[in-house]
Design an enzyme around this catalytic site. Structure first.
Site, PDB file in Angstrom:
ATOM      1  N   SER A  96       0.833  -1.201   0.000  1.00 48.69           N
ATOM      2  CA  SER A  96       0.000   0.000   0.000  1.00 48.69           C
ATOM      3  C   SER A  96       0.868   1.252   0.000  1.00 48.69           C
ATOM      4  CB  SER A  96      -0.936   0.013   1.219  1.00 48.69           C
ATOM      5  OG  SER A  96      -0.237   0.324   2.393  1.00 48.69           O
ATOM      6  N   TYR A 274       6.646   6.125  17.129  1.00 46.18           N
ATOM      7  CA  TYR A 274       6.815   6.161  15.662  1.00 46.18           C
ATOM      8  C   TYR A 274       7.914   7.160  15.282  1.00 46.18           C
ATOM      9  CZ  TYR A 274       5.940   7.477  10.786  1.00 46.18           C
ATOM     10  OH  TYR A 274       6.095   7.778   9.448  1.00 46.18           O
TER      11      TYR A 274
HETATM   12  P1  NDP Z   1       1.081   2.558   4.547  1.00 45.74           P
HETATM   13  O1  NDP Z   1       0.423   2.163   5.820  1.00 45.74           O
HETATM   14  O2  NDP Z   1       0.253   2.810   3.362  1.00 45.74           O
HETATM   15  O3  NDP Z   1       2.186   1.492   4.170  1.00 45.74           O
HETATM   16  C1  NDP Z   1       2.923   0.832   5.137  1.00 45.74           C
HETATM   17  C2  NDP Z   1       3.271  -0.544   4.636  1.00 45.74           C
HETATM   18  O4  NDP Z   1       4.011  -1.207   5.661  1.00 45.74           O
HETATM   19  C3  NDP Z   1       2.052  -1.419   4.338  1.00 45.74           C
HETATM   20  O5  NDP Z   1       2.304  -2.107   3.151  1.00 45.74           O
HETATM   21  C4  NDP Z   1       2.011  -2.367   5.508  1.00 45.74           C
HETATM   22  O6  NDP Z   1       1.471  -3.636   5.217  1.00 45.74           O
HETATM   23  C5  NDP Z   1       3.500  -2.506   5.783  1.00 45.74           C
HETATM   24  N1  NDP Z   1       3.750  -3.093   7.090  1.00 45.74           N
HETATM   25  C6  NDP Z   1       3.329  -2.674   8.295  1.00 45.74           C
HETATM   26  N2  NDP Z   1       3.735  -3.516   9.246  1.00 45.74           N
HETATM   27  C7  NDP Z   1       4.436  -4.490   8.633  1.00 45.74           C
HETATM   28  C8  NDP Z   1       5.087  -5.654   9.077  1.00 45.74           C
HETATM   29  N3  NDP Z   1       5.073  -6.033  10.357  1.00 45.74           N
HETATM   30  N4  NDP Z   1       5.720  -6.438   8.181  1.00 45.74           N
HETATM   31  C9  NDP Z   1       5.714  -6.105   6.868  1.00 45.74           C
HETATM   32  N5  NDP Z   1       5.099  -5.027   6.386  1.00 45.74           N
HETATM   33  C10 NDP Z   1       4.459  -4.230   7.265  1.00 45.74           C
HETATM   34  O7  NDP Z   1       1.957   3.870   4.921  1.00 45.74           O
HETATM   35  P2  NDP Z   1       2.900   4.807   4.035  1.00 45.74           P
HETATM   36  O8  NDP Z   1       2.936   4.345   2.657  1.00 45.74           O
HETATM   37  O9  NDP Z   1       2.520   6.195   4.327  1.00 45.74           O
HETATM   38  O10 NDP Z   1       4.308   4.564   4.737  1.00 45.74           O
HETATM   39  C11 NDP Z   1       5.429   4.097   4.045  1.00 45.74           C
HETATM   40  C12 NDP Z   1       6.677   4.748   4.590  1.00 45.74           C
HETATM   41  O11 NDP Z   1       6.637   6.145   4.360  1.00 45.74           O
HETATM   42  C13 NDP Z   1       6.866   4.563   6.090  1.00 45.74           C
HETATM   43  O12 NDP Z   1       8.215   4.296   6.353  1.00 45.74           O
HETATM   44  C14 NDP Z   1       6.507   5.929   6.660  1.00 45.74           C
HETATM   45  O13 NDP Z   1       7.191   6.174   7.860  1.00 45.74           O
HETATM   46  C15 NDP Z   1       7.025   6.822   5.549  1.00 45.74           C
HETATM   47  N6  NDP Z   1       6.477   8.165   5.516  1.00 45.74           N
HETATM   48  C16 NDP Z   1       5.140   8.365   5.298  1.00 45.74           C
HETATM   49  C17 NDP Z   1       4.659   9.660   5.256  1.00 45.74           C
HETATM   50  C18 NDP Z   1       3.221   9.953   5.032  1.00 45.74           C
HETATM   51  O14 NDP Z   1       2.875  11.146   5.056  1.00 45.74           O
HETATM   52  N7  NDP Z   1       2.362   8.956   4.810  1.00 45.74           N
HETATM   53  C19 NDP Z   1       5.548  10.819   5.428  1.00 45.74           C
HETATM   54  C20 NDP Z   1       6.926  10.457   5.653  1.00 45.74           C
HETATM   55  C21 NDP Z   1       7.365   9.195   5.665  1.00 45.74           C
HETATM   56  P3  NDP Z   1      -0.132  -3.912   5.170  1.00 45.74           P
HETATM   57  O15 NDP Z   1      -0.562  -3.410   3.833  1.00 45.74           O
HETATM   58  O16 NDP Z   1      -0.202  -5.369   5.310  1.00 45.74           O
HETATM   59  O17 NDP Z   1      -0.722  -3.156   6.294  1.00 45.74           O
HETATM   60 MG1  PMR Z   2       2.050  17.608  10.637  1.00 49.61          MG
HETATM   61  C1  PMR Z   2       5.008  22.518   7.201  1.00 49.61           C
HETATM   62  C2  PMR Z   2       4.264  21.972   8.132  1.00 49.61           C
HETATM   63  C3  PMR Z   2       3.957  20.542   8.327  1.00 49.61           C
HETATM   64  C4  PMR Z   2       4.314  19.426   7.594  1.00 49.61           C
HETATM   65  C5  PMR Z   2       5.130  19.349   6.333  1.00 49.61           C
HETATM   66  C6  PMR Z   2       3.764  18.294   8.261  1.00 49.61           C
HETATM   67  C7  PMR Z   2       3.947  16.965   7.861  1.00 49.61           C
HETATM   68  N1  PMR Z   2       3.053  18.735   9.360  1.00 49.61           N
HETATM   69  C8  PMR Z   2       3.158  20.113   9.427  1.00 49.61           C
HETATM   70  C9  PMR Z   2       2.618  20.966  10.366  1.00 49.61           C
HETATM   71  C10 PMR Z   2       1.751  20.579  11.374  1.00 49.61           C
HETATM   72  N2  PMR Z   2       1.355  19.304  11.631  1.00 49.61           N
HETATM   73  C11 PMR Z   2       1.123  21.484  12.330  1.00 49.61           C
HETATM   74  C12 PMR Z   2       1.304  22.977  12.365  1.00 49.61           C
HETATM   75  C13 PMR Z   2       0.361  20.706  13.157  1.00 49.61           C
HETATM   76  C14 PMR Z   2      -0.472  21.152  14.348  1.00 49.61           C
HETATM   77  C15 PMR Z   2      -1.797  21.598  13.932  1.00 49.61           C
HETATM   78  C16 PMR Z   2       0.504  19.330  12.705  1.00 49.61           C
HETATM   79  C17 PMR Z   2      -0.122  18.259  13.291  1.00 49.61           C
HETATM   80  C18 PMR Z   2       0.106  16.927  12.911  1.00 49.61           C
HETATM   81  C19 PMR Z   2      -0.444  15.744  13.520  1.00 49.61           C
HETATM   82  C20 PMR Z   2      -1.367  15.649  14.679  1.00 49.61           C
HETATM   83  N3  PMR Z   2       0.924  16.542  11.852  1.00 49.61           N
HETATM   84  C21 PMR Z   2       0.928  15.199  11.824  1.00 49.61           C
HETATM   85  C22 PMR Z   2       0.116  14.693  12.809  1.00 49.61           C
HETATM   86  C23 PMR Z   2       0.162  13.261  12.720  1.00 49.61           C
HETATM   87  O1  PMR Z   2      -0.423  12.435  13.394  1.00 49.61           O
HETATM   88  C24 PMR Z   2       1.154  12.890  11.639  1.00 49.61           C
HETATM   89  C25 PMR Z   2       2.342  12.312  12.341  1.00 49.61           C
HETATM   90  O2  PMR Z   2       3.040  12.938  13.085  1.00 49.61           O
HETATM   91  O3  PMR Z   2       2.601  11.030  12.079  1.00 49.61           O
HETATM   92  C26 PMR Z   2       3.761  10.550  12.774  1.00 49.61           C
HETATM   93  C27 PMR Z   2       1.545  14.231  11.039  1.00 49.61           C
HETATM   94  C28 PMR Z   2       2.357  14.574   9.978  1.00 49.61           C
HETATM   95  N4  PMR Z   2       2.646  15.882   9.649  1.00 49.61           N
HETATM   96  C29 PMR Z   2       3.445  15.885   8.534  1.00 49.61           C
HETATM   97  C30 PMR Z   2       3.680  14.523   8.150  1.00 49.61           C
HETATM   98  C31 PMR Z   2       4.527  14.094   6.975  1.00 49.61           C
HETATM   99  C32 PMR Z   2       3.004  13.724   9.020  1.00 49.61           C
HETATM  100  C33 PMR Z   2       3.001  12.202   8.902  1.00 49.61           C
HETATM  101  C34 PMR Z   2       4.225  11.853   9.609  1.00 49.61           C
HETATM  102  C35 PMR Z   2       5.176  10.858   9.165  1.00 49.61           C
HETATM  103  O4  PMR Z   2       4.864   9.963   8.406  1.00 49.61           O
HETATM  104  O5  PMR Z   2       6.296  10.964   9.654  1.00 49.61           O
END
Ligand code: NDP
Ligand code: PMR
Length: 399
Positions: A96, A274
């Protein structure tokens, strides 16, 4: 929509130039803490919780038949020109979100064979089909990162397949923001750090030799990081902030028995676990670079692909968050990227000849151009990286 989402912003926060942060948050109404703490109580039953010891999925280890491939280049009998064989790339969590979009982008080039390393075989098969990937471009192999036995079995099966390994992408992750109690991997590690960091740590250590042996023009090990683990950004300053402290919880095994379930030894917090795991991912990439780049020529890289607010990562968040997070990121922070765009970005880190620099944390600007980003102090701390490496080796049974 902008008005609606604006109401979700904290009452005060300052955005310094270029997002470099010294932000202060007060009274964050929804995306921060206060409201969500109340709402969490109402919705927490909908969270998909795993209890200790039941995280490992049953189901036999299955792998499609694989073909052994020859050297990276072969000379065509017709015109004597060298042709490059298909690259072999393993992507964890390719069922996914980012992993699937990356697999799709690479499959479409026709230059890659993608090994989708997934815990749910059928879900992965359906995902590959619905993404329009053709059969000859991918193989699904079972991997559950929440079980070190499964990681070892996956590595054994891969080695037995005879397939070369040119690129390994550590992408899979779990995020448990609403969990009130910790859940655990098969070996009893807190689930987020156990899956996102320790599972991938063992996987990449066991596959390093295979990468070393690859004769592909550029071999790479990529570990997906994130902005939220970097406290030098606004996003990284949203509480709870990543903080590994003195690593006393990691040293104690994250089991919650004789030690904390959190790396820094504090109270369990799923969102922080996380973010801490992402710091471990980024530190591990740099430690790999310091230890192995010169000797092996492998490129080690991490990246922040942008905020892919629509993925399954947020499946355990409350429904209101899932509804409002995408428009919030699209219209307020402007950090939103589609799964397709994010997949293209990670595919660049896999295959672009211009992105061979090792030890780099890649990001993209608003014109979607890649640049080398700065990691926070903690996410670039060499001493911590070495200690995490050594402690992780002990926990996964390598030392
Ligand atoms: P998804 O939940 O869509 O994808 C995560 C994937 O990890 C799924 O395929 C899931 O499998 C798999 N997975 C979870 N647990 C296990 C396990 N125990 N063994 C094997 N596979 C597992 O999330 P994202 O695509 O968003 O996340 C992908 C990466 O991107 C992560 O490293 C996340 O930290 C990073 N990332 C995401 C951001 C975002 O905004 N979404 C921002 C920054 C980084 P299944 O389909 O079976 O659940
Ligand atoms: Mg965030 C430039 C500002 C920015 C960006 C690029 C992200 C990315 N976030 C931003 C700002 C803010 N966020 C602000 C101002 C807030 C408070 C209102 C906010 C809140 C927030 C929450 C509660 N944001 C989140 C959460 C989550 O639960 C997500 C998280 O932390 O997952 C670990 C998330 C995220 N913000 C992002 C990104 C990329 C996430 C997903 C995080 C990740 O995959 O690492």
């Amino acid at each position: 929509m902008a008005l609606q989402t604006a109401a979700l912003l904290p009452a005060t926060f300052s955005v310094p130039k270029e997002g470099k942060c010294s932000a202060s948050f007060k009274d964050s109404a929804f995306f921060g803490v206060s409201l969500s703490d109340n709402v969490k109580a109402d919705f927490s039953s909908s969270a998909l919780r795993c209890k200790r010891g039941v995280t490992q999925r049953t189901g036999a280890v299955r792998a499609q038949t694989t073909a052994t491939e020859g050297p990276a280049t072969t000379r065509s009998a017709m015109d004597g020109k060298k042709t490059l064989r298909k690259g072999s790339v393993i992507i964890t969590g390719a069922s996914s979100g980012l992993g699937l979009a990356t697999a799709k982008a690479l499959a479409e080039t026709g230059k890659w064979h993608i090994i989708m390393a997934c815990r749910d075989f059928l879900k992965a098969e359906r995902a590959a089909k619905s993404a329009g990937m053709s059969k000859e471009n991918y193989t699904i192999m079972h991997l559950d990162l929440a079980s070190l036995d499964s990681v070892r079995q996956f590595v054994d099966s891969y080695k037995q397949s005879g397939r070369p390994l040119d690129v390994l992408v550590c992408n899979a992750a779990v995020y448990q923001p609403t969990a009130k109690e910790p859940s655990f991997t098969a070996e009893g590690f807190e689930l987020s750090v156990g899956t996102n960091h320790l599972g991938h740590f063992l996987l990449s250590r066991l596959l390093l030799d295979d990468l070393k042996q690859s004769d592909y023009p550029s071999k790479r090990l990529i570990i997906v990081g994130s902005i939220t683990g970097n406290t030098n950004t606004l996003a990284g300053n949203v509480p709870p902030k990543a903080n590994l402290g003195d690593l006393r919880g990691l040293a104690g095994g994250l089991s919650g028995l004789n030690s904390s379930t959190m790396i820094d030894g504090g109270e369990f917090d799923g969102a922080k676990a996380y973010k801490d795991s992402k710091v471990c991912n980024m530190l591990t990439m740099q430690e790999f670079h310091r230890r192995f780049h010169e000797e092996t020529g492998i490129t080690f890289a991490s990246l922040y692909p942008g905020c892919i607010a629509t993925t399954g990562l947020f499946r355990e968040h409350i429904p209101l968050f899932r509804l409002l997070f995408p428009p919030f990121q699209k219209y307020i922070t402007k950090g939103f990227v589609s799964e397709e765009e994010a997949g293209k970005r990670l595919a660049q880190v896999v295959s672009e000849p211009s992105l061979t620099k090792s030890g780099v944390y890649w990001s993209w600007n608003k014109d979607s151009a890649s640049f080398e980003n700065q990691l926070s102090k903690e996410a670039s701390n060499e001493d911590k990286a070495r200690k995490i490496w050594e402690l992780s080796e002990k926990l996964v049974g390598l030392a």
